[in-house]
Design a protein around this motif. Structure first.
Motif, PDB file in Angstrom:
ATOM      1  N   ASP A   1       0.804  -1.222   0.000  1.00 34.87           N
ATOM      2  CA  ASP A   1       0.000   0.000   0.000  1.00 34.87           C
ATOM      3  C   ASP A   1       0.841   1.279   0.000  1.00 34.87           C
ATOM      4  N   ILE A   2       2.092   1.178   0.392  1.00 34.01           N
ATOM      5  CA  ILE A   2       2.950   2.379   0.410  1.00 34.01           C
ATOM      6  C   ILE A   2       2.998   3.017  -0.988  1.00 34.01           C
TER       7      ILE A   2
ATOM      8  N   ALA B   1      15.271   1.872   4.123  1.00 44.11           N
ATOM      9  CA  ALA B   1      16.055   1.395   2.971  1.00 44.11           C
ATOM     10  C   ALA B   1      17.094   0.374   3.432  1.00 44.11           C
ATOM     11  N   GLU B   2      17.583   0.542   4.649  1.00 42.86           N
ATOM     12  CA  GLU B   2      18.610  -0.346   5.182  1.00 42.86           C
ATOM     13  C   GLU B   2      18.005  -1.559   5.892  1.00 42.86           C
ATOM     14  N   ASN B   3      16.958  -1.332   6.663  1.00 45.26           N
ATOM     15  CA  ASN B   3      16.470  -2.389   7.553  1.00 45.26           C
ATOM     16  C   ASN B   3      15.214  -3.113   7.077  1.00 45.26           C
TER      17      ASN B   3
ATOM     18  N   PHE C   1      11.267  -0.661   0.047  1.00 43.19           N
ATOM     19  CA  PHE C   1      11.613   0.430  -0.864  1.00 43.19           C
ATOM     20  C   PHE C   1      11.149   0.186  -2.288  1.00 43.19           C
ATOM     21  N   LYS C   2      10.811  -1.049  -2.595  1.00 45.02           N
ATOM     22  CA  LYS C   2      10.178  -1.337  -3.878  1.00 45.02           C
ATOM     23  C   LYS C   2       8.935  -0.432  -4.013  1.00 45.02           C
ATOM     24  N   TYR C   3       8.207  -0.288  -2.918  1.00 45.08           N
ATOM     25  CA  TYR C   3       6.946   0.455  -2.948  1.00 45.08           C
ATOM     26  C   TYR C   3       7.141   1.950  -2.709  1.00 45.08           C
ATOM     27  N   VAL C   4       8.178   2.297  -1.937  1.00 48.43           N
ATOM     28  CA  VAL C   4       8.524   3.715  -1.792  1.00 48.43           C
ATOM     29  C   VAL C   4       8.932   4.246  -3.166  1.00 48.43           C
TER      30      VAL C   4
ATOM     31  N   THR D   1      18.306   5.627   3.629  1.00 50.61           N
ATOM     32  CA  THR D   1      16.979   6.169   3.323  1.00 50.61           C
ATOM     33  C   THR D   1      17.097   7.630   2.910  1.00 50.61           C
ATOM     34  N   SER D   2      17.894   8.396   3.683  1.00 50.55           N
ATOM     35  CA  SER D   2      18.069   9.828   3.390  1.00 50.55           C
ATOM     36  C   SER D   2      18.615  10.026   1.978  1.00 50.55           C
ATOM     37  N   ALA D   3      19.493   9.103   1.565  1.00 49.78           N
ATOM     38  CA  ALA D   3      20.126   9.227   0.254  1.00 49.78           C
ATOM     39  C   ALA D   3      19.104   9.165  -0.880  1.00 49.78           C
ATOM     40  N   LYS D   4      17.952   8.572  -0.624  1.00 52.96           N
ATOM     41  CA  LYS D   4      16.919   8.440  -1.656  1.00 52.96           C
ATOM     42  C   LYS D   4      15.850   9.521  -1.536  1.00 52.96           C
ATOM     43  N   ALA D   5      15.937  10.349  -0.493  1.00 50.72           N
ATOM     44  CA  ALA D   5      14.819  11.250  -0.182  1.00 50.72           C
ATOM     45  C   ALA D   5      14.842  12.539  -0.986  1.00 50.72           C
TER      46      ALA D   5
END
Lengths: 821, 191
Positions: A7-8, A22-24, A29-32, A52-56
């Motif tokens: 659902d994300i 993204a790490e844990n 992240f497939k859905y993010v 995660t921050s690197a993708k934001a």
């Protein structure tokens, strides 16, 4: 998760805070990523710049332990700028409820506060001071216009008035411009048809304000109308494959399977117990689902004791243990009692407390005071072998240890429940290696042996003798038999609404459970998971919802009753029309005549109750509808939460150990109800020059939890071989530390040797006039593996304090020092 | 046809080389079909859900139908709707968790004050544990508290664990612990 992983992808704005998904939770992240490809904004807020921050799209930092200040500022921003969904909050949340005159907030304390003479809880509240005003029918008084000065909405405004950008920035160390960017981006999801979601994990829970961190975000989600919708919700990213299931089945002191209450000593009979814990509502529009409590408790007792449980003996209620009123038996309290030599026997079953518990030195010492320990695991670990760990002298330790080999999940059959509440069936590949066994076989065999030793008598043998224990087939544990018991059976022919369900058949869903002993169910929430139609958890069909929002209703099964998004009746307006016409979850499609609905039909997900919408198409109100938050007594989402230990509105308090001498929002430093432990092994130090740096723990992708299952594998160890501490270039310069150098990290409780990682990912914070440095350490290591014994657990450093509601430890914010070896 | 590891590698590299020169007119279909078959023909195929985080990714386990009956391979399940075949570093290493020489494969016992483990049988261990449980429970069992209320519990035995167990095991375990009268029942969800 109120929603689920797939659902994300439906979200318009994803806030990841208190988690490094993204790490844990890499596959999340497939859905993010899918959401971002469709235009969603990703916001990462974390003390450290993570994967995660690197993708934001937007990244900003905050000092550990200041999340309520950060989010409180967002509440103020939403209110000041009118970003809330007025229709949603006035009808679906308790924003219009009038709070009684005795509710006050002054000097950081809510009304009704009293300091405790002795710990561990520092103080407690008389929550009756926060009660809602009731009308003469016993229904909460409301002002749906949200104008009354004591309505929740106005009190909320007043409470967060103090959380202005400048004050928040001074506490969190986040630049004002960054705060504004985050608030602006996220609050746009208050627009009708937009959805924002939160992905959080232990970065929010492991604080002395953990529960209120999540409450703050829940308030935001309610204000923006993000609860119940696709791409919205409050989503805890749980860290263990079956921690959702083990919580549902309540391997916890305070709850029975299905979140029923553990009986208190004052609940002297089953009737008294059911009366105490069954809420009642006088509002005909409140479903008050928990009114069914006695059906679930009696069905559970029937699963515990089978034929031995009957109306004549209170269904065996007396046989189950009661907890003393006011006493707490949580993790911290358990090891505190063990340390004080009050516990003699101990099962560490599939868990490694010598590395996983906060202030682990105390835990390791406590285990030396036991008579016996049973350690069940895949590998020898720091718990079972504590007696030969660092600083221990085996010849001085009396504890007898039995270490039993469990097999790996692929060597047995059964189900687990993921974070999105999906129960999924697993099958056996190879047979258990060597002499290892499935946990189920070990539990059943141990139960048999205990039943044997009680056959010749003993103290109060009834519950042991009468425990229903027929879960084997051909002498082996049979997970299907237990799965059916958890679902529940009709125990005699039962006729409901004209249909007779024969004795011995499986109950179709919890709506059919009975309070008279004619049904069993080991866990009402799972009633519907294994029915006469088969094992629902084993389903594998790929058919999606018609609008492709990723519900996959026939893939596995989810609680409750296969509802994929809970509170989904809040995803539609009063007339049953979805806020979001594209990514709708449910849609009312009943027939209409003269402006009135005349038949019931919901499309989409299983609705939270199939009642009519609240309004007819002509705008008239119906009296046969129900409010959407059916698990709440009054049917409304709780912006004001009068049930919590530390107050109905979240308030910022500093962690037990912090770098600042002043709380800029109120005169209280620490949460006035936090639990703090006080033996000789429970040292703590705040604003202490010996421990000047903030520390937090976290995980890396290549290891898992205490690392026991991954430190024993060569591929993963090659990727992440040793304990490390991450620090900023500025701090490294200050301390003369080189990247890669071995250093010591010390707290008031212990020390751990680490390899220094000097990185741009951490930056010093400006907190008022102070420069505050923060460091981060993973918690995956322990002396047993790798066998050089040098890589140790981060929990030797973490503090002896926990959240007042849950007693979850504050391992995400504490103080340390770092020095060259 | 028996294929040993060496022949398998030869076929695999032939496949790789064949792919590289795919435009030269070789018919690769039989080679590829054979390589795909090896994994399944001599193996039992089962599905599982990853045992690490709670995303709930699907994986396929291939277990040898011959010899030791152990795991040959574990990989992401492309038919699983959540992960669609993808796995993280831990999930991709699942085989090493199972086929791992560091695993415990025998019940072990450490006597009071001893400095080593000794290997014991299941019966021996379970019988002694049951005796210890009874001794501690009976010595500590509280029927009524100081207020005279029935509590029927023991605070001298505690349990932690486990989110690593299956649902059915969790349910069975809590039933046993509660029947014994334990109130100190906790696990990973608390920390």
């Amino acid at each position: 998760m109120t929603n689920h992983w797939i659902d994300i992808k439906n979200s318009d704005c994803i806030l990841i805070m208190g988690s490094n998904a993204a790490e844990n939770h890499p596959v999340s992240f497939k859905y993010v990523t899918q959401a971002m490809e469709n235009g969603a904004t990703l916001i990462s807020v974390d003390p450290r710049f993570t994967r995660t921050s690197a993708k934001a799209d937007i990244y900003t930092s905050l000092r550990s332990g200041t999340d309520i200040a950060f989010l409180g500022g967002m509440i103020k921003y939403i209110l000041d700028n009118g970003r809330f969904n007025q229709e949603y909050i006035s009808l679906y949340t308790n924003a219009p409820f009038i709070v009684g005159k005795s509710f006050k907030f002054k000097n950081g304390l809510f009304s009704g506060y009293e300091k405790n003479a002795k710990g561990p809880a520092a103080g407690k509240y008389d929550k009756s001071k926060w009660a809602f005003e009731m009308d003469d029918k016993g229904v909460p008084r409301m002002d749906r216009r949200l104008k009354h000065k004591r309505c929740v909405f106005q009190l909320l405004k007043k409470h967060y008035q103090r959380y202005d950008l400048k004050t928040v920035s001074k506490i969190t160390g986040t630049a004002v411009a960054d705060l504004k960017r985050v608030y602006e981006a996220y609050s746009t999801t208050g627009t009708r048809g937009k959805a924002g979601t939160i992905m959080y994990a232990m970065g929010w829970t492991q604080h002395t304000t953990g529960t209120q961190n999540i409450r703050t975000m829940s308030i935001i989600q309610l204000l923006l109308g993000n609860m119940g919708v696709a791409g919205g919700g409050v989503n805890a990213l749980r860290g263990e494959s079956n921690v959702q299931g083990s919580t549902d089945h309540c391997l916890l002191w305070h709850i029975w399977p299905g979140y029923l209450k553990t009986p208190r000593a004052s609940n002297t009979t089953l009737t008294a117990y059911n009366e105490k814990w069954t809420p009642s509502s006088n509002d005909p529009l409140s479903a008050n689902w928990w009114q069914n409590y006695p059906k679930y408790s009696v069905s559970l007792l029937k699963s515990f004791f089978g034929d031995k449980a009957g109306a004549a003996n209170d269904f065996g209620y007396e046989w189950l243990p009661k907890v003393d009123d006011g006493a707490v038996y949580s993790w911290f309290d358990l090891f505190d009692a063990m340390y004080k030599e009050k516990i003699k026997g101990f099962f560490a079953w599939g868990q490694n407390p010598a590395c996983s518990g906060s202030n682990a030195n105390k835990i390791r010492e406590a285990m030396g005071k036991l008579d016996w320990m049973v350690n069940v695991n895949l590998f020898d670990n720091e718990t079972g072998s504590f007696w030969q760990g660092p600083g221990m002298t085996p010849g001085d330790i009396k504890t007898e240890v039995f270490m039993l080999p469990a097999c790996v999940s692929v060597e047995k059959e059964g189900s687990i429940t993921n974070s999105g509440r999906w129960m999924q069936w697993r099958y056996q590949g190879p047979k258990p290696m060597g002499n290892s066994r499935p946990d189920g076989d070990i539990i059943l065999a141990l139960g048999e042996k205990i039943k044997e030793v009680y056959r010749d008598g003993g103290v109060f043998p009834e519950p042991i003798a009468n425990l229903k224990w027929d879960y084997t087939t051909n002498g082996m544990y049979d997970p299907h038999k237990v799965a059916r018991e958890i679902n529940g059976y009709f125990l005699k022919d039962v006729t409901i609404k004209g249909t007779t369900y024969p004795k011995g058949s499986l109950v179709p869903s919890f709506a059919f459970l009975q309070a008279d002993g004619s049904t069993s169910s080991g866990n009402w929430l799972y009633c519907n998971s294994y029915t006469e139609k088969g094992n629902m958890a084993a389903r594998r069909k790929h058919k999606d919802a018609v609008n492709q929002i990723g519900l996959y209703p026939e893939f596995a099964w989810c609680w409750p009753v296969n509802r994929r998004i809970i509170y989904n009746r809040a995803s539609v307006d009063a007339k049953g029309v979805p806020w979001d016409r594209r990514d709708w979850v449910i849609y009312f499609r009943g027939n209409e005549k003269d402006g009135k609905y005349v038949s019931k039909k919901w499309l989409g997900d299983v609705p939270d109750g199939g009642w009519y919408p609240m309004q007819n198409p002509d705008g008239s109100w119906r009296d046969d509808s129900k409010y959407p938050f059916i698990m709440r007594k009054h049917g409304h989402g709780q912006i004001f939460g009068p049930g919590l230990a530390d107050g109905p509105f979240p308030e910022h308090y500093e962690p037990l150990e912090c770098p600042v001498e002043k709380n800029y929002l109120n005169p209280q430093m620490l949460n006035p109800t936090a639990a703090i432990y006080a033996t000789a092994a429970d040292a703590h130090a705040t604003c202490d020059p010996r421990f000047p740096y903030v520390a937090t723990t976290y995980r890396v992708s290549e290891h898992w939890q205490t690392g026991l299952m991954t430190r024993t594998q060569s591929w993963l160890m090659e990727l992440q071989p040793q304990m490390f501490v991450e620090m900023s270039e500025e701090l490294a310069r200050l301390k003369g530390i080189q990247n890669g150098q071995r250093v010591m990290v010390r707290s008031a409780r212990g020390q751990v040797e680490c390899s220094a990682i000097v990185t741009k990912r951490f930056k010093p914070f400006r907190i008022g006039s102070l420069t505050v440095h923060q460091v981060g350490i993973p918690w995956h290591y322990g002396w047993r593996w790798p066998s050089n014994g040098k890589e140790e657990s981060a929990n030797l450093l973490t503090p002896p304090a926990g959240d007042p509601n849950t007693r979850i430890p504050e391992t995400k914010a504490f103080m340390v020092n770092v020095a060259k070896r | 046809m028996d294929v040993n590891r060496r022949q398998f590698i030869q076929i695999s590299s032939a496949t790789a080389a064949g792919l590289a020169v795919g435009g030269l007119g070789f018919d690769l279909a039989p080679v590829k079909a054979h390589a795909g078959m090896l994994k399944t023909k001599y193996a039992k195929e089962t599905t599982t859900i990853c045992c690490y985080c709670a995303v709930g990714c699907g994986a396929i386990v291939h277990t040898s139908k011959r010899g030791d009956g152990r795991v040959l391979n574990i990989e992401g399940d492309p038919d699983h709707v959540i992960n669609r075949g993808a796995l993280c570093s831990k999930g991709a290493s699942l085989k090493q968790l199972v086929e791992n020489e560091n695993r415990l494969t025998q019940p072990m016992y450490r006597a009071p004050y001893a400095d080593k483990w000794q290997s014991v049988s299941w019966d021996w261990a379970l019988e002694r544990i049951a005796e210890r449980v009874k001794k501690t429970r009976d010595a500590s069992f509280i029927r009524k508290n100081e207020k005279g209320q029935t509590v029927n519990h023991t605070t001298a035995i505690a349990s932690v664990g486990s989110a690593a167990m299956d649902n059915e095991e969790c349910w069975t375990y809590q039933a046993l612990m509660r029947a014994l009268g334990l109130v100190y029942i906790e696990h990973q969800a608390r920390i």
